[in-house]
Design an enzyme around this catalytic site. Structure first.
Site, PDB file in Angstrom:
ATOM      1  N   LYS A 122       0.814  -1.207   0.000  1.00 16.44           N
ATOM      2  CA  LYS A 122       0.000   0.000   0.000  1.00 16.44           C
ATOM      3  C   LYS A 122       0.857   1.271   0.000  1.00 16.44           C
ATOM      4  O   LYS A 122       0.417   2.320  -0.458  1.00 16.44           O
ATOM      5  CB  LYS A 122      -0.942   0.014   1.207  1.00 16.44           C
ATOM      6  CG  LYS A 122      -1.833  -1.217   1.358  1.00 16.44           C
ATOM      7  CD  LYS A 122      -2.763  -1.422   0.179  1.00 16.44           C
ATOM      8  CE  LYS A 122      -3.914  -2.372   0.467  1.00 16.44           C
ATOM      9  NZ  LYS A 122      -3.531  -3.775   0.604  1.00 16.44           N
ATOM     10  N   ASP A 123       2.077   1.185   0.519  1.00 15.98           N
ATOM     11  CA  ASP A 123       2.976   2.347   0.519  1.00 15.98           C
ATOM     12  C   ASP A 123       3.276   2.841  -0.895  1.00 15.98           C
ATOM     13  O   ASP A 123       3.530   4.026  -1.098  1.00 15.98           O
ATOM     14  CB  ASP A 123       4.325   1.990   1.172  1.00 15.98           C
ATOM     15  CG  ASP A 123       4.203   1.793   2.668  1.00 15.98           C
ATOM     16  OD1 ASP A 123       3.375   2.474   3.295  1.00 15.98           O
ATOM     17  OD2 ASP A 123       4.955   0.953   3.209  1.00 15.98           O
TER      18      ASP A 123
END
Ligand SMILES: *Cc1c(COP(=O)(O)O)cnc(C)c1O
Length: 502
Positions: A122-123
């Site tokens: 998700k980063d």
């Protein structure tokens, strides 16, 4: 490049700019925004991108989707975010940059997307998205504060908190299923720092939390009240186009890295296997394919919440089924929001509006054969049971000395099923979505190693590290000693009470 809702077949909501799409998140008709056309990458462009850093590739590809943004601003944002400070360089990889590729064997590669600040993929999007949003606020002359509401199955929550912490003009509230996340995921969120952040546990599963957030977005009384208080609601889930576009980048990038390393010849096809929950990550792969990246098949890997595997097999999407809590919690999802974008791309917006209406009313729909034929020409759906997932963690470690988290292990198990069933030996890129250390209890259990005290998370991490000779990612060490700041638990119906607090 204009954007339009997946459900807008009458031209009601009209076409908007990418800045507006990022600002709004969800369209007013409940649909998701899609670019009116997918830009193509010519071979010469791909060749040029091959020589660039990840950050520069990202700026180039994103500028095709965000053509109303200033190019230099995008480039400086990408360079600030996709940096060695934020994405730790990995050793023994084919490329060391941001999203490295690890070679497992002659035609199997893992694309590691978890070297960022929260150790999950998700980063890759949530580091850049706050910058896309704050620029969108400026570009649209928005004076109000953007209040980001997030429903998380575990990893999005922390990545969004990390991305938005102390970003001016924004505040963020994260809702997570009280019993639906790993211990590490919970600790990462509840110990998070920042003056504009809030975290609330919700009794229920991810789908309950996601529908709670969608309800808030759809409630005009709440949005009026927000407006009076000088803010508006928007989302950071993968329904927001600002999440999707940055994810397209790593598929292009991985292809270029495989070609540069001589593992494939430029133009050769690869298959991509993606551990899937909300269908965001795999949709980004589909978009990369539509842009012209030589991707043959996309393998959609589910855990025992196999709603997508069943859909691809039968054409019936049916969420009316038992919800399974698994060791791959970020894929415990029965309503895969981004499938809507694929339906719209392959079946048009009128069909999408009808099917989504059926899904809302009955929890199921049947897609027409003509659409299923198109989907099956690209996508293969498989699922892995809990036992198969654990077996996969163990056998991949035994065979390759490579440690996978449970989500990636689901992907590996499905990729093997695909190969066995089809005999297709096209080079395969397996998307590795999280660090195994985010799910240490499950991983230790699969490897049949145990710490003296399994309630001691640090001891488990140390044991895993010693046994596998791998390093604990540094972002996962800090939460172990930080004080818990957020401990409230609420019911799905009461989530809106938490969004008007100071
Ligand atoms: C979010 C997540 C997934 C699923 O990705 P989608 O885009 O929701 O399909 C898979 N693995 C991990 C570790 C995740 O955090």
């Amino acid at each position: 490049m204009k954007y339009i809702s997946t459900r807008d077949y009458r031209g009601d909501s009209g076409m908007i700019s990418s800045a507006q799409a990022v600002k709004r998140g969800l369209a007013a008709d409940g649909g998701l925004y899609l670019p009116c056309e997918i830009p193509k990458l010519a071979d010469s462009e791909l060749a040029r991108l091959g020589k660039m850093s990840y950050a520069d590739r990202a700026a180039y590809i994103m500028s095709l989707f965000f053509d109303d943004y200033d190019r230099d601003a995008l480039l400086s944002d990408c360079r600030a975010v996709y940096s060695v400070e934020r994405f730790a360089p990995a050793k023994n990889r084919m490329s060391t940059d941001v999203a490295p590729v690890y070679k497992l064997d002659e035609n199997t590669y893992a694309l590691e997307l978890w070297h960022g600040p929260t150790s999950a993929f998700k980063d890759m999007a949530l580091q850049i998205m706050p910058r896309l949003l704050t620029r969108a606020l400026q570009m649209t002359g928005e004076a109000r504060t953007a209040h980001i509401l997030v429903a998380t199955s575990g990893d999005t929550g922390k990545a969004a908190l990390e991305g938005f912490a102390n970003v001016r003009g924004t505040k963020i509230t994260v809702f997570y299923p009280a019993d639906g996340v790993s211990r590490m995921q919970r600790l990462q969120m509840t110990t998070t720092l920042g003056g504009n952040v809030s975290v609330v546990a919700v009794r229920g599963n991810f789908d309950d939390v996601q529908s709670g957030v969608k309800r808030i977005f759809g409630d005009s009384t709440l949005s009026d009240r927000a407006d009076e208080n000088g803010f508006f609601f928007t989302g950071a889930n993968s329904v927001n186009w600002g999440r999707l576009a940055p994810q397209v980048v790593y598929y292009v990038s991985a292809y270029l890295d495989l070609a540069s390393a001589g593992e494939i010849s430029f133009g050769d096809k690869i298959n991509v296997c993606v551990p899937t929950g909300n269908f965001g990550d795999i949709l980004a792969a589909y978009i990369a394919r539509e842009m012209g990246v030589p991707i043959s098949r996309l393998i959609c890997a589910s855990n025992s919440n196999r709603v997508l595997a069943d859909f691809l097999e039968t054409g019936v999407y049916d969420k009316n089924r038992e919800f399974h809590k698994t060791i791959s919690p970020s894929m415990d999802i029965l309503v895969s929001s981004n499938l809507e974008r694929l339906l719209s791309m392959c079946g048009g917006s009128e069909l999408t509006a009808r099917l989504m209406d059926e899904l809302n009313r009955n929890g199921r729909y049947t897609a027409p054969d003509s659409v299923m034929t198109k989907l099956r020409a690209v996508f293969s759906g498989y699922y892995a049971t809990e036992t198969e997932t654990r077996d996969s963690i163990r056998t991949v470690f035994e065979k390759y000395g490579y440690l996978t988290d449970p989500h990636t292990a689901v992907g590996m198990s499905c990729a093997e099923k695909y190969r066995l069933e089809t005999g297709d030996d096209t080079p395969l890129l397996l998307v590795s979505t999280a660090s195994p250390y985010k799910f240490a209890p499950a991983v230790c259990d699969a490897l049949d190693i145990s710490a003296p005290d399994t309630t001691d998370l640090r001891a488990l991490l140390d044991r895993l590290s010693a046994y596998t000779n791998t390093e604990i990612p540094s972002p996962l060490i800090a939460p172990l000693s930080l004080p818990v700041r957020f401990s409230e638990v609420t019911d799905p119906a009461r989530m809106s009470e938490f969004i008007f607090r100071a």
